[in-house]
Design a protein around this motif. Structure first.
Motif, PDB file in Angstrom:
ATOM      1  N   VAL A 319      -9.179   7.372   6.968  1.00  0.00           N
ATOM      2  CA  VAL A 319      -8.924   5.958   6.676  1.00  0.00           C
ATOM      3  C   VAL A 319      -7.635   5.599   7.398  1.00  0.00           C
ATOM      4  CG1 VAL A 319      -8.612   4.215   4.899  1.00  0.00           C
ATOM      5  CG2 VAL A 319     -10.021   6.227   4.429  1.00  0.00           C
ATOM      6  N   VAL A 320      -7.765   4.836   8.478  1.00  0.00           N
ATOM      7  CA  VAL A 320      -6.618   4.591   9.342  1.00  0.00           C
ATOM      8  C   VAL A 320      -5.733   3.486   8.794  1.00  0.00           C
ATOM      9  CG1 VAL A 320      -5.884   3.999  11.678  1.00  0.00           C
ATOM     10  CG2 VAL A 320      -7.941   5.372  11.317  1.00  0.00           C
ATOM     11  N   SER A 321      -6.284   2.271   8.596  1.00  0.00           N
ATOM     12  CA  SER A 321      -5.446   1.132   8.214  1.00  0.00           C
ATOM     13  C   SER A 321      -6.306   0.037   7.611  1.00  0.00           C
ATOM     14  CB  SER A 321      -4.680   0.598   9.430  1.00  0.00           C
ATOM     15  OG  SER A 321      -5.588   0.144  10.426  1.00  0.00           O
ATOM     16  N   ALA A 322      -5.640  -0.930   7.014  1.00  0.00           N
ATOM     17  CA  ALA A 322      -6.275  -2.150   6.489  1.00  0.00           C
ATOM     18  C   ALA A 322      -5.381  -3.321   6.861  1.00  0.00           C
ATOM     19  CB  ALA A 322      -6.452  -2.055   4.981  1.00  0.00           C
ATOM     20  N   GLN A 323      -6.007  -4.427   7.229  1.00  0.00           N
ATOM     21  CA  GLN A 323      -5.210  -5.566   7.661  1.00  0.00           C
ATOM     22  C   GLN A 323      -5.897  -6.876   7.296  1.00  0.00           C
ATOM     23  OE1 GLN A 323      -5.086  -4.967  11.944  1.00  0.00           O
ATOM     24  NE2 GLN A 323      -6.699  -6.493  12.264  1.00  0.00           N
ATOM     25  N   GLY A 324      -5.087  -7.946   7.214  1.00  0.00           N
ATOM     26  CA  GLY A 324      -5.612  -9.286   6.942  1.00  0.00           C
ATOM     27  C   GLY A 324      -5.749  -9.618   5.473  1.00  0.00           C
ATOM     28  N   TYR A 325      -5.103  -8.887   4.578  1.00  0.00           N
ATOM     29  CA  TYR A 325      -5.197  -9.158   3.147  1.00  0.00           C
ATOM     30  C   TYR A 325      -3.963  -9.930   2.670  1.00  0.00           C
ATOM     31  CZ  TYR A 325      -9.104  -5.925   3.265  1.00  0.00           C
ATOM     32  OH  TYR A 325     -10.289  -5.334   3.561  1.00  0.00           O
ATOM     33  N   GLU A 326      -4.184 -10.676   1.588  1.00  0.00           N
ATOM     34  CA  GLU A 326      -3.144 -11.586   1.104  1.00  0.00           C
ATOM     35  C   GLU A 326      -2.009 -10.841   0.425  1.00  0.00           C
ATOM     36  OE1 GLU A 326      -2.695 -15.464  -1.899  1.00  0.00           O
ATOM     37  OE2 GLU A 326      -4.664 -14.524  -1.553  1.00  0.00           O
ATOM     38  N   TYR A 327      -2.339  -9.826  -0.361  1.00  0.00           N
ATOM     39  CA  TYR A 327      -1.334  -9.153  -1.169  1.00  0.00           C
ATOM     40  C   TYR A 327      -0.880  -7.833  -0.520  1.00  0.00           C
ATOM     41  CZ  TYR A 327      -2.673 -12.521  -4.721  1.00  0.00           C
ATOM     42  OH  TYR A 327      -2.926 -13.684  -5.400  1.00  0.00           O
ATOM     43  N   ASP A 328       0.218  -7.332  -1.070  1.00  0.00           N
ATOM     44  CA  ASP A 328       0.810  -6.084  -0.591  1.00  0.00           C
ATOM     45  C   ASP A 328       0.358  -4.925  -1.478  1.00  0.00           C
ATOM     46  OD1 ASP A 328       2.302  -4.373   0.882  1.00  0.00           O
ATOM     47  OD2 ASP A 328       4.236  -5.310   0.496  1.00  0.00           O
ATOM     48  N   ASN A 329       0.858  -3.717  -1.188  1.00  0.00           N
ATOM     49  CA  ASN A 329       0.569  -2.506  -1.972  1.00  0.00           C
ATOM     50  C   ASN A 329      -0.947  -2.269  -2.076  1.00  0.00           C
ATOM     51  OD1 ASN A 329       3.333  -2.103  -2.447  1.00  0.00           O
ATOM     52  ND2 ASN A 329       3.278  -3.448  -4.249  1.00  0.00           N
ATOM     53  N   LEU A 330      -1.561  -2.017  -0.936  1.00  0.00           N
ATOM     54  CA  LEU A 330      -3.012  -1.845  -0.876  1.00  0.00           C
ATOM     55  C   LEU A 330      -3.395  -0.377  -0.956  1.00  0.00           C
ATOM     56  CD1 LEU A 330      -3.804  -4.294   2.071  1.00  0.00           C
ATOM     57  CD2 LEU A 330      -3.925  -4.775  -0.374  1.00  0.00           C
ATOM     58  N   TYR A 331      -4.596  -0.120  -1.460  1.00  0.00           N
ATOM     59  CA  TYR A 331      -5.186   1.217  -1.394  1.00  0.00           C
ATOM     60  C   TYR A 331      -6.700   1.052  -1.328  1.00  0.00           C
ATOM     61  CZ  TYR A 331      -6.211   0.884  -6.420  1.00  0.00           C
ATOM     62  OH  TYR A 331      -6.684   0.487  -7.653  1.00  0.00           O
ATOM     63  N   VAL A 332      -7.385   2.116  -0.878  1.00  0.00           N
ATOM     64  CA  VAL A 332      -8.822   2.072  -0.637  1.00  0.00           C
ATOM     65  C   VAL A 332      -9.514   3.117  -1.495  1.00  0.00           C
ATOM     66  CG1 VAL A 332     -10.659   2.295   1.085  1.00  0.00           C
ATOM     67  CG2 VAL A 332      -8.476   1.273   1.737  1.00  0.00           C
ATOM     68  N   HIS A 333     -10.574   2.691  -2.156  1.00  0.00           N
ATOM     69  CA  HIS A 333     -11.443   3.608  -2.914  1.00  0.00           C
ATOM     70  C   HIS A 333     -12.789   3.657  -2.195  1.00  0.00           C
ATOM     71  CE1 HIS A 333     -14.056   4.438  -6.695  1.00  0.00           C
ATOM     72  NE2 HIS A 333     -13.736   5.558  -6.056  1.00  0.00           N
ATOM     73  N   PHE A 334     -13.261   4.861  -1.840  1.00  0.00           N
ATOM     74  CA  PHE A 334     -14.501   4.987  -1.081  1.00  0.00           C
ATOM     75  C   PHE A 334     -15.346   6.117  -1.661  1.00  0.00           C
ATOM     76  CE2 PHE A 334     -11.391   7.755   0.834  1.00  0.00           C
ATOM     77  CZ  PHE A 334     -12.074   8.922   1.098  1.00  0.00           C
ATOM     78  N   PHE A 335     -16.665   6.032  -1.418  1.00  0.00           N
ATOM     79  CA  PHE A 335     -17.555   7.120  -1.823  1.00  0.00           C
ATOM     80  C   PHE A 335     -18.794   7.069  -0.942  1.00  0.00           C
ATOM     81  CE2 PHE A 335     -18.905   3.523  -4.284  1.00  0.00           C
ATOM     82  CZ  PHE A 335     -20.282   3.610  -4.318  1.00  0.00           C
ATOM     83  N   VAL A 336     -19.488   8.227  -0.851  1.00  0.00           N
ATOM     84  CA  VAL A 336     -20.692   8.385  -0.041  1.00  0.00           C
ATOM     85  C   VAL A 336     -21.885   8.509  -0.977  1.00  0.00           C
ATOM     86  CG1 VAL A 336     -21.890   9.803   1.670  1.00  0.00           C
ATOM     87  CG2 VAL A 336     -19.418   9.505   1.823  1.00  0.00           C
TER      88      VAL A 336
END
Length: 457
Positions: A319-336
């Motif tokens: 998971v490289v990066s995330a961009q274009g979101y309104e708020y700060d302190n982001l994290y990603v939850h993913f599953f296969v």
């Protein structure tokens, strides 16, 4: 008469052999031709007048009797490091007071045994082995040039010490290497002494005593016929080379009565018998088999093979990066999500993950959160039908982006899903996170081969 063709190439030759050097056998033939004084003072017209054979120039019998035939010619077969005593050594070691080292006393005992058994078999030809003092002095004192006023350089002095590599010293040096492999604070003397490679080497000299009849045993009449050197890698250096089809070598003595001698050196090492060759092949086969088992033991039995008829899928991603979101302190939850038919994964396998919380950083007009979060998983597909049309739906990767505010409240910023590509290669896709929003992934899919491709949502 057949004119003698002398061999003038006295340079060294290098050979390599896998056989033990103890099987090496050399045949040395030494023959006195004539007094060279007689040839020097003959007028040119008489010298070439009738092409008389050189054998006719041999001195005639004197009142004291004939010159013995064995004194004129000698042939002997010599093995590697075989000690043949000279007349000088026989006279020296018969006196017990001249013995100083254990090797001297050993030579004295061998000479006494030879005297009791009828004397030594050689007359003029003898040897200096690797243990003799002559080998040490000869290698230490040899010159690099023909200049009379040569001054040894630093390299020459260091190499003179390196040349002495006896078998009895190797054990001591090996013990030092085992106890101290790395010297963290080497001294200047240590650096100078270990600056050159110290390859184990053994030396042997085949000599000839070319003194007058009944005057053998004087150092000034000793001449080197051949020098052999063998290192631990099976490299054999011979100087001069074996005679073979070339002409014999010549030696012209100095002094009032100059004499001309010729000699040949031939390799007469016995050939291996078919039974020995077969035994050697079996030994090498057993050796290679044991080495293969040793390498297999280093790999171990943990290497798991794919079940026949099954497809094994490895996915390594980030998971490289995330961009274009309104708020700060982001994290990603993913599953296969694996399809329910014919797909499976190991029981210990985790098919989901959560990145760390990351603050955003301004990059142009957008705010970017850099995660650099790696992940990996594996799955199996087992189906009896192996045709290309039998491949069912492929695993799907789901993810959601969340944010964490000052009051520790969680907000969902967007969702996304993408089907993992069925073929290797680059693939770009954007999941519906919202206008201008997305998560960048870098994924390597490995099936039969490992080929990188990138997906960005």
């Amino acid at each position: 008469m057949a004119e003698t063709v002398w061999s003038t190439d006295t340079g060294e030759a290098v050979y390599r052999s896998r056989d033990p050097v103890r099987n090496l056998r050399l045949r040395v033939h030494l023959q006195r031709i004539t007094s060279s004084n007689f040839l020097h003072y003959q007028p040119a017209a008489e010298l070439w007048k009738d092409l008389i054979d050189l054998a006719t120039f041999r001195p005639q019998p004197t009142a004291s009797g004939h010159r013995p035939e064995e004194d004129e010619e000698e042939e002997i077969v010599i093995g590697w490091q075989e000690k043949l005593f000279s007349q000088f050594e026989v006279d020296l070691y018969q006196n017990e007071a001249a013995c100083q080292s254990p090797l001297d006393y050993q030579y004295r005992q061998e000479i006494l045994k030879l005297e009791n058994s009828g004397g030594k078999k050689n007359r003029r030809i003898f040897t200096y082995t690797d243990s003799d003092r002559y080998t040490n002095l000869e290698e230490h004192c040899q010159r690099m040039t023909t200049a009379a006023s040569e001054v040894p350089s630093f390299l020459v002095e260091r190499m003179a010490n390196v040349r002495r590599r006896r078998q009895d010293r190797r054990g001591m040096e090996g013990g030092i290497l085992k106890s101290r492999i790395v010297t963290w604070e080497p001294s200047e003397e240590f650096v100078r002494n270990n600056h050159v490679i110290n390859t184990p080497l053994q030396t042997m000299h085949i000599m000839a005593d070319l003194g007058p009849y009944k005057k053998l045993g004087y150092k000034k009449y000793e001449h080197v016929l051949c020098t052999l050197k063998v290192d631990g890698n099976g490299v054999i250096t011979v100087k001069p080379d074996f005679t073979g089809l070339k002409g014999p070598y010549r030696i012209e003595t100095e002094g009032e009565k100059q004499e001309l001698w010729k000699y040949t050196i031939d390799n007469v090492s016995p050939l291996a018998q078919p039974e020995e060759e077969e035994q050697e092949r079996r030994v090498f086969k057993d050796l290679y088999g044991r080495h293969k088992e040793y390498l297999s033991s280093l790999i171990g039995t943990d290497f798991e093979m794919t079940v026949p008829g099954a497809l094994r899928l490895f996915v390594n991603g980030e998971v490289v990066s995330a961009q274009g979101y309104e708020y700060d302190n982001l994290y990603v939850h993913f599953f296969v999500e694996l399809p329910t038919t014919h797909w499976s994964s190991p029981a210990f396998q985790q098919l989901s993950g959560v990145t760390q919380t990351c603050t955003t950083k301004s990059l142009g007009m957008d705010k970017v959160a850099h995660f650099s979060y790696p992940f990996t998983f594996e799955a199996f597909f087992l189906h009896e039908d192996e045709s290309s049309d039998a491949l069912p739906e492929w695993p799907v990767l789901y993810c959601e982006v969340l944010s964490l505010d000052f009051w520790q409240r969680y907000r969902v910023e967007g969702y996304g899903a993408v089907v993992l590509p069925a073929t290797p290669g680059p693939s770009w896709n954007r999941a519906p996170f919202g206008k201008g929003c997305g998560v960048c992934w870098t994924v390597w899919k490995v099936s039969a081969s490992r080929v990188p491709f990138t997906m960005c949502w």
